[in-house]
Design a protein around this motif. Structure first.
Motif, PDB file in Angstrom:
ATOM      1  N   PRO A   1       0.794  -1.235   0.000  1.00  0.00           N
ATOM      2  CA  PRO A   1       0.000   0.000   0.000  1.00  0.00           C
ATOM      3  C   PRO A   1       0.823   1.280   0.000  1.00  0.00           C
ATOM      4  N   SER A   2       2.130   1.214   0.244  1.00  0.00           N
ATOM      5  CA  SER A   2       2.931   2.439   0.190  1.00  0.00           C
ATOM      6  C   SER A   2       2.936   3.044  -1.204  1.00  0.00           C
ATOM      7  N   GLY A   3       2.642   2.226  -2.229  1.00  0.00           N
ATOM      8  CA  GLY A   3       2.564   2.743  -3.585  1.00  0.00           C
ATOM      9  C   GLY A   3       1.434   3.741  -3.778  1.00  0.00           C
ATOM     10  N   ALA A   4       0.466   3.746  -2.865  1.00  0.00           N
ATOM     11  CA  ALA A   4      -0.665   4.667  -2.970  1.00  0.00           C
ATOM     12  C   ALA A   4      -0.399   5.992  -2.269  1.00  0.00           C
ATOM     13  N   GLY A   5       0.805   6.164  -1.706  1.00  0.00           N
ATOM     14  CA  GLY A   5       1.147   7.418  -1.054  1.00  0.00           C
ATOM     15  C   GLY A   5       0.818   7.418   0.422  1.00  0.00           C
ATOM     16  N   LYS A   6       1.169   8.541   1.065  1.00  0.00           N
ATOM     17  CA  LYS A   6       1.105   8.643   2.524  1.00  0.00           C
ATOM     18  C   LYS A   6      -0.172   9.301   3.028  1.00  0.00           C
ATOM     19  N   SER A   7      -0.956   9.883   2.134  1.00  0.00           N
ATOM     20  CA  SER A   7      -2.185  10.538   2.559  1.00  0.00           C
ATOM     21  C   SER A   7      -3.149   9.521   3.158  1.00  0.00           C
ATOM     22  N   LEU A   8      -3.890   9.959   4.161  1.00  0.00           N
ATOM     23  CA  LEU A   8      -4.823   9.064   4.832  1.00  0.00           C
ATOM     24  C   LEU A   8      -5.937   8.640   3.884  1.00  0.00           C
ATOM     25  N   LYS A   9      -6.082   7.326   3.695  1.00  0.00           N
ATOM     26  CA  LYS A   9      -7.152   6.771   2.874  1.00  0.00           C
ATOM     27  C   LYS A   9      -7.755   5.602   3.660  1.00  0.00           C
ATOM     28  N   PRO A  10      -9.047   5.631   3.939  1.00  0.00           N
ATOM     29  CA  PRO A  10      -9.640   4.592   4.796  1.00  0.00           C
ATOM     30  C   PRO A  10      -9.395   3.171   4.316  1.00  0.00           C
ATOM     31  N   HIS A  11      -9.398   2.942   2.995  1.00  0.00           N
ATOM     32  CA  HIS A  11      -9.227   1.571   2.511  1.00  0.00           C
ATOM     33  C   HIS A  11      -7.789   1.072   2.664  1.00  0.00           C
ATOM     34  N   LEU A  12      -6.870   1.959   3.054  1.00  0.00           N
ATOM     35  CA  LEU A  12      -5.483   1.549   3.272  1.00  0.00           C
ATOM     36  C   LEU A  12      -5.118   1.489   4.751  1.00  0.00           C
ATOM     37  N   LEU A  13      -6.080   1.705   5.623  1.00  0.00           N
ATOM     38  CA  LEU A  13      -5.822   1.547   7.050  1.00  0.00           C
ATOM     39  C   LEU A  13      -5.412   0.113   7.350  1.00  0.00           C
ATOM     40  N   ALA A  14      -4.616  -0.066   8.386  1.00  0.00           N
ATOM     41  CA  ALA A  14      -4.148  -1.404   8.736  1.00  0.00           C
ATOM     42  C   ALA A  14      -5.308  -2.369   8.940  1.00  0.00           C
ATOM     43  N   ALA A  15      -6.386  -1.891   9.558  1.00  0.00           N
ATOM     44  CA  ALA A  15      -7.539  -2.757   9.811  1.00  0.00           C
ATOM     45  C   ALA A  15      -8.185  -3.239   8.524  1.00  0.00           C
ATOM     46  N   GLU A  16      -8.006  -2.489   7.432  1.00  0.00           N
ATOM     47  CA  GLU A  16      -8.589  -2.858   6.159  1.00  0.00           C
ATOM     48  C   GLU A  16      -7.650  -3.693   5.297  1.00  0.00           C
ATOM     49  N   VAL A  17      -6.347  -3.638   5.570  1.00  0.00           N
ATOM     50  CA  VAL A  17      -5.353  -4.288   4.724  1.00  0.00           C
ATOM     51  C   VAL A  17      -4.841  -5.598   5.324  1.00  0.00           C
ATOM     52  N   LEU A  18      -4.653  -5.620   6.627  1.00  0.00           N
ATOM     53  CA  LEU A  18      -4.060  -6.804   7.249  1.00  0.00           C
ATOM     54  C   LEU A  18      -4.994  -8.001   7.146  1.00  0.00           C
ATOM     55  N   GLY A  19      -4.425  -9.134   6.779  1.00  0.00           N
ATOM     56  CA  GLY A  19      -5.194 -10.375   6.734  1.00  0.00           C
ATOM     57  C   GLY A  19      -6.075 -10.520   5.515  1.00  0.00           C
ATOM     58  N   THR A  20      -5.855  -9.708   4.473  1.00  0.00           N
ATOM     59  CA  THR A  20      -6.703  -9.803   3.295  1.00  0.00           C
ATOM     60  C   THR A  20      -5.928  -9.364   2.059  1.00  0.00           C
ATOM     61  N   ALA A  21      -6.463  -9.679   0.897  1.00  0.00           N
ATOM     62  CA  ALA A  21      -5.931  -9.204  -0.377  1.00  0.00           C
ATOM     63  C   ALA A  21      -7.041  -8.449  -1.077  1.00  0.00           C
ATOM     64  N   ASN A  22      -6.748  -7.212  -1.509  1.00  0.00           N
ATOM     65  CA  ASN A  22      -7.774  -6.318  -2.019  1.00  0.00           C
ATOM     66  C   ASN A  22      -7.487  -5.884  -3.451  1.00  0.00           C
ATOM     67  N   PRO A  23      -8.182  -6.441  -4.443  1.00  0.00           N
ATOM     68  CA  PRO A  23      -8.019  -5.951  -5.817  1.00  0.00           C
ATOM     69  C   PRO A  23      -8.551  -4.522  -5.938  1.00  0.00           C
ATOM     70  N   TYR A  24      -7.971  -3.757  -6.850  1.00  0.00           N
ATOM     71  CA  TYR A  24      -8.444  -2.395  -7.085  1.00  0.00           C
ATOM     72  C   TYR A  24      -8.179  -2.015  -8.539  1.00  0.00           C
ATOM     73  N   ALA A  25      -8.828  -0.967  -9.000  1.00  0.00           N
ATOM     74  CA  ALA A  25      -8.693  -0.501 -10.384  1.00  0.00           C
ATOM     75  C   ALA A  25      -8.814  -1.663 -11.360  1.00  0.00           C
ATOM     76  N   VAL A  26      -9.848  -2.474 -11.171  1.00  0.00           N
ATOM     77  CA  VAL A  26     -10.057  -3.674 -11.975  1.00  0.00           C
ATOM     78  C   VAL A  26     -10.759  -3.311 -13.281  1.00  0.00           C
ATOM     79  N   GLY A  27     -10.466  -4.066 -14.336  1.00  0.00           N
ATOM     80  CA  GLY A  27     -11.188  -3.897 -15.591  1.00  0.00           C
ATOM     81  C   GLY A  27     -10.653  -2.793 -16.475  1.00  0.00           C
ATOM     82  N   GLY A  28      -9.335  -2.629 -16.473  1.00  0.00           N
ATOM     83  CA  GLY A  28      -8.726  -1.692 -17.410  1.00  0.00           C
ATOM     84  C   GLY A  28      -8.756  -0.243 -16.998  1.00  0.00           C
ATOM     85  N   THR A  29      -8.907   0.039 -15.692  1.00  0.00           N
ATOM     86  CA  THR A  29      -9.038   1.423 -15.243  1.00  0.00           C
ATOM     87  C   THR A  29      -7.782   1.971 -14.575  1.00  0.00           C
ATOM     88  N   HIS A  30      -6.770   1.149 -14.318  1.00  0.00           N
ATOM     89  CA  HIS A  30      -5.584   1.631 -13.608  1.00  0.00           C
ATOM     90  C   HIS A  30      -4.790   2.606 -14.472  1.00  0.00           C
TER      91      HIS A  30
END
Length: 347
Positions: free
Chosen positions: A181-210
């Motif tokens: 998640p450091s690739g997304a920068g240091k600004s606070l983003k709820p989906h990058l909080l430890a509680a949201e990241v630890l213990g899971t894998a989260n796809p994002y920008a799916v379907g040709g949008t990245h």
């Protein structure tokens, strides 16, 4: 000769990694660090690991603060660096770690970023195959350099040798990346909080949008592809930094296993920072932590008729700050490896 250096955006992750690497560069003297909302604070209040730079304080990010330096590294969000760097002297070496100067096509910029297109600078991936040569030729003597997107350069380096040699097809490419998640920068983003990241894998920008997709296709066209079709899926995983990119492409008709491996071996045999592992080996992100190294494993899936390339990089090092410094070294005529290491940190 010592070059004076300023780093804009020094309070973020990319800025911090730039400073960590620059602090040990024998030819660079960091004299100015800047930020926006954190201006006025001691640097170590935001980057407490940078003990050798504890004498520096963060100034406001303005052209006036940055002018007068030999080198300016810019680590700002997209849309911000272009506005700033337009006011810097042409004689200054400016290396932008943001996206503003990576894409040559205004249409691509408009489709994936929007806002003003600031024009493309020399692309900071020295090892990338461009026609009959490497991109480092375009960096020698440059005064404006666009450091790459970390995901983009990882995929480009993974596949360019096969495209340049004609042993893989540039259509129906699939890349799936595990990213920290450091690739997304240091600004606070709820989906990058430890509680949201630890213990899971989260796809994002799916379907040709990245936003790195047009950068990847641009690089692969430079390598020789007439056209590129790419399915690109990043997945955030619970590691603070790192990228493990698994890219597959169809084997070109008539290409043999020996020809396929030779394409990658010959492309990277003399590269200090891009290393192809022996047959049967694949890298881990742990192997490149803190290093300016891209480690690559190559396999041939004969049943599927596809080449599989697994590449590990540290997204903040080789993916961003290391590539920026490596490119600056080339631009200034210094040995390319100055101030950079191929050795990671373990455990």
């Amino acid at each position: 000769m010592t070059f004076t250096v300023a780093v804009a955006g020094a309070s973020g992750y990319a800025g911090g990694e730039l400073l960590r690497l620059l602090a040990d560069h024998p030819e660079f003297d960091i004299t100015t660090v800047t930020a926006h909302s954190n201006a006025g604070a001691p640097l170590v209040a935001l980057q407490p690991h940078l003990r050798s730079l504890r004498h520096l304080s963060l100034a406001e990010t303005t052209p006036e603060q940055l002018s007068g330096h030999d080198i300016v590294f810019v680590a700002l969000p997209h849309g911000k660096s272009g506005e700033l760097t337009a006011h810097l002297p042409e004689s200054t070496l400016v290396v932008d770690c943001g996206a503003d100067h990576r894409l040559a096509s205004p249409d691509d910029w408009d489709a994936f970023y929007g806002g003003e297109h600031f024009g493309a600078w020399s692309y900071g991936v020295p090892e990338l195959i461009v026609g009959s040569h490497k991109q480092r030729e375009a960096l020698a003597g440059a005064r404006r350099i666009a450091a790459p997107g970390c995901n983009a350069s990882t995929v480009e380096l993974s596949l360019a040798p096969g495209i340049a040699a004609g042993v893989i097809e540039p259509l129906d490419i699939v890349s799936v990346l595990a990213v920290g998640p450091s690739g997304a920068g240091k600004s606070l983003k709820p989906h990058l909080l430890a509680a949201e990241v630890l213990g899971t894998a989260n796809p994002y920008a799916v379907g040709g949008t990245h936003r790195h997709i047009p950068e990847i296709t641009q690089g692969l066209r430079w390598a020789g592809a007439a056209d590129v079709s790419l399915s690109f899926t990043p997945v955030i995983v619970p590691m603070s930094r790192g990228i493990l990119a698994t890219s597959t492409a169809r084997i070109a008709p008539g290409a043999t296993a020996a020809q396929i491996r030779e394409a990658w071996e010959s492309a990277y045999a003399d590269e200090p920072f891009v290393q192809l592992l022996p047959e049967g080996e694949v890298p881990r992100t742990a192997d490149v932590l803190g290093a300016n190294t891209a480690l690559m494993g190559l396999a041939i899936d004969t049943a599927a008729g596809r080449v599989v390339v697994v590449t590990a990089v540290d997204n903040l090092a080789k993916g961003t700050a290391g590539a920026a410094i490596q490119s600056a070294n080339i631009a200034l005529g210094l040995p390319e490896t100055t101030g950079l290491t191929v050795n990671g940190v373990a455990p």
